[in-house]
Design an enzyme around this catalytic site. Structure first.
Site, mmCIF file in Angstrom:
data_model
loop_
_atom_site.group_PDB
_atom_site.id
_atom_site.type_symbol
_atom_site.label_atom_id
_atom_site.label_comp_id
_atom_site.label_asym_id
_atom_site.label_seq_id
_atom_site.Cartn_x
_atom_site.Cartn_y
_atom_site.Cartn_z
ATOM 1 N N GLU A 47 1.127 -1.290 0.650
ATOM 2 C CA GLU A 47 -0.006 0.233 0.174
ATOM 3 C C GLU A 47 1.188 1.215 -0.128
ATOM 4 O OE1 GLU A 47 -3.154 0.541 3.271
ATOM 5 O OE2 GLU A 47 -4.067 1.686 1.807
ATOM 6 N N GLU A 195 -12.616 -1.940 2.848
ATOM 7 C CA GLU A 195 -13.379 -2.177 4.306
ATOM 8 C C GLU A 195 -14.789 -0.830 4.413
ATOM 9 O OE1 GLU A 195 -10.395 -1.665 7.161
ATOM 10 O OE2 GLU A 195 -9.777 -3.100 7.010
ATOM 11 N N GLU A 319 -6.259 -9.293 3.627
ATOM 12 C CA GLU A 319 -5.959 -8.567 4.834
ATOM 13 C C GLU A 319 -5.109 -9.102 5.822
ATOM 14 O OE1 GLU A 319 -6.197 -4.200 5.961
ATOM 15 O OE2 GLU A 319 -6.256 -4.440 3.335
ATOM 16 N N GLN A 368 1.769 -6.294 5.381
ATOM 17 C CA GLN A 368 2.321 -6.014 4.719
ATOM 18 C C GLN A 368 3.682 -6.196 4.097
ATOM 19 O OE1 GLN A 368 0.805 -1.699 3.524
ATOM 20 N NE2 GLN A 368 -1.070 -1.651 3.914
#
Ligand code: AHR
Length: 515
Positions: A47, A195, A319, A368
């Site tokens: 990200e 989300e 995630e 991540q």
């Protein structure tokens, strides 16, 4: 354990081999292949957050740091070893504020924005669509692009898709060519929003489901380059998102529903717990919190099995990972945390759980890839280190696209501290693409080694050969001064007297080929 119980366990062994008191028997049934463990279960997430992309991976083509098309060679080399199968980009929460047109064309002319979600820092837009696909192509990874439903429009998403995938001479396809890319990009997965229950717009499941259907009607790609479409699902124990989406979205409009779950040692977002320097109470709490994902997946699977019995819709954990308090002195919006042996154990426990749900869980993305949350790699300017989590990923490479095999555990005790208990041993087996049987074992107990007897039903297992990851301290980790403090070591055992036994060290991850 009393004597009667021990005797019953010993007598009920599938292989018939005896196992000693306190020993765990692991029996792999190689004759009953289960579903394939999709390689994308080992997917990554990158990200625009902190130094996850800028500095951590991207330095630009003019940097003195050795790079390929702007991407750091040292980081690329390390990631290649992981055989990264898939990368999700550009967010996360960032995706719902990302406008793709700002990330194409000459880099010097791209607008500089404020990354309002993550740290309020300047976002140069130097990494955009072309750069992301360069990275994926350099790593040989599938691509997972997350569309902007929050501050974008359906038209913007539809045009992005056309820009990326159209082989035509349309104005957008020609713009892509002008920007250096003749052939369409291969978009393997495309998500509509992220989300939606939180940073993606604070919506209800019903509201998002309607928006999803509308967007999915207009975001079109050529038949031979059509991505799988992913709807933004729920988190934690909540199954409402899966329920509403799987009931309301029909036909070919949705290939998967996403799900997010983070492991927070304290279970409290305000004071999450430290990445290192923690006590055994936080070790076991972390094990407990992370293993809770199994129940969450089960609940969602039950809903999907009701509404989608043919199992067309995947359940993508796009995630997951540990989330600790940020390291002292770092920007709170950068989510930078150390990574210890505990993280490697967490990763392995999750892999074993994902394998057990291979039917529906066909993709996961750890949060991540570099410098953010449970990262594979940490960087400090031109330096780089591999985290214990990296080593867990590396050890599990043979499970990518392997065929899962049933594993039965007998005599598995609980590891307990105070009122908290978790199973001591976690195991998973699969037949790799090379034809070998692989076994992964995790010992969650930080104080006690466990004796394990390994059996392959119907045959005699002669040797196990592979690697073990462990260390003296629960929070052992790699630093730029000591980057090799935690790394795998060879692990090997041979049958003796017709019995194959291994000692699984305290707080360890073991992956072996069984022959
Ligand atoms: O991974 C960090 C953030 O966690 C992501 O941007 C968001 O989707 C989630 O809340």
């Amino acid at each position: 354990m009393n004597i009667i119980k021990k005797t019953i366990i010993a007598m009920s062994l599938a292989s018939g081999a005896a196992f000693a008191a306190g020993e765990v028997s692991v029996t792999i049934d190689a004759a009953k292949p289960g579903p394939v463990i999709n390689k994308n279960v080992y997917g990554q997430f990158a990200e625009h957050l902190g130094t996850g992309i800028y500095e951590g991976m991207w330095v630009g083509p003019n940097s003195t740091q050795p790079n390929t098309k702007g991407w750091r060679n040292d980081v690329l080399g390390a990631l290649k070893e992981l055989k990264v199968p898939l990368i999700r980009w550009p967010g996360g929460c960032f995706a719902d504020e990302y406008h793709w047109r700002e990330g194409i064309g000459p880099r010097g002319e791209r607008p500089v924005k404020v990354n309002t979600t993550w740290g309020g820092v300047e976002e140069s837009n130097a990494v955009g669509t072309h750069e992301f696909f360069d990275l994926a192509e350099l790593l040989g990874a599938d691509t997972y692009v997350n569309g902007n439903l929050g501050t974008g429009t359906n038209q913007e998403m539809a045009e992005w898709m056309e820009y990326m995938t159209s082989p035509s001479k349309s104005t957008l396809a020609e713009l892509r060519r002008k920007n250096g890319r003749d052939k369409p990009f291969k978009v393997d997965f495309f998500a509509i929003g992220n989300e939606a229950w939180g940073c993606g717009g604070n919506m209800t499941p019903a509201h998002y489901t309607n928006l999803y259907k509308t967007a999915a009607s207009f975001v079109k790609a050529p038949n031979d380059n059509k991505p799988k479409f992913v709807a933004s699902g729920g988190t934690g124990d909540d199954t409402k998102w899966t329920e509403t989406l799987s009931k309301e979205v029909k036909g070919d409009m949705m290939d998967a529903i996403s799900f997010h779950y983070y492991t927070i040692p304290t279970g409290n977002w305000e004071v999450k717990g430290a990445a290192t320097g923690f006590g055994e109470d936080q070790w076991i709490a972390t094990m407990k919190q992370t293993m809770a994902i199994d129940g969450m997946i089960r609940k969602n699977e039950a809903v999907l099995d009701k509404n989608d019995p043919s199992k067309k819709v995947g359940f993508y954990v796009d995630e997951w990972g540990t989330w600790y308090d940020v390291e002292k002195g770092t920007n709170a919006g950068f989510l930078y945390q150390q990574n210890s042996l505990r993280d490697a154990v967490v990763a392995a426990l999750n892999f074993n759980i994902f394998h057990a749900h291979a039917n529906r869980v066909r993709m996961t993305n750890i949060a991540q890839m570099v410098n953010v949350l449970q990262a594979m790699i940490l960087t400090d300017k031109d330096k780089m280190l591999l985290t214990p989590t990296y080593h867990a990923y590396r050890m599990y490479v043979p499970f990518q696209d392997a065929t899962s095999l049933p594993v039965a555990l007998k005599g598995n005790a609980n590891y307990s501290l105070g009122k908290v208990s978790v199973p001591e041993v976690s195991a998973s087996a699969a037949r790799g693409k090379d034809g070998k049987v692989y076994l992964a074992l995790v010992n969650t107990n930080p104080k006690k080694a466990v004796d394990v007897s390994i059996n392959v039903a119907g045959t005699k297992a002669g040797t196990v050969r592979g690697q073990v990851l462990t260390a003296d301290a629960m929070d052992a980790h790699n630093t730029f001064a000591a980057p090799q403090a935690v790394k795998p070591a060879p692990f090997e055992a041979q049958a003796s007297g017709g019995k194959l036994s291994v000692k699984l060290p305290a707080k360890s991850v073991v992956v072996v080929a069984v022959e």
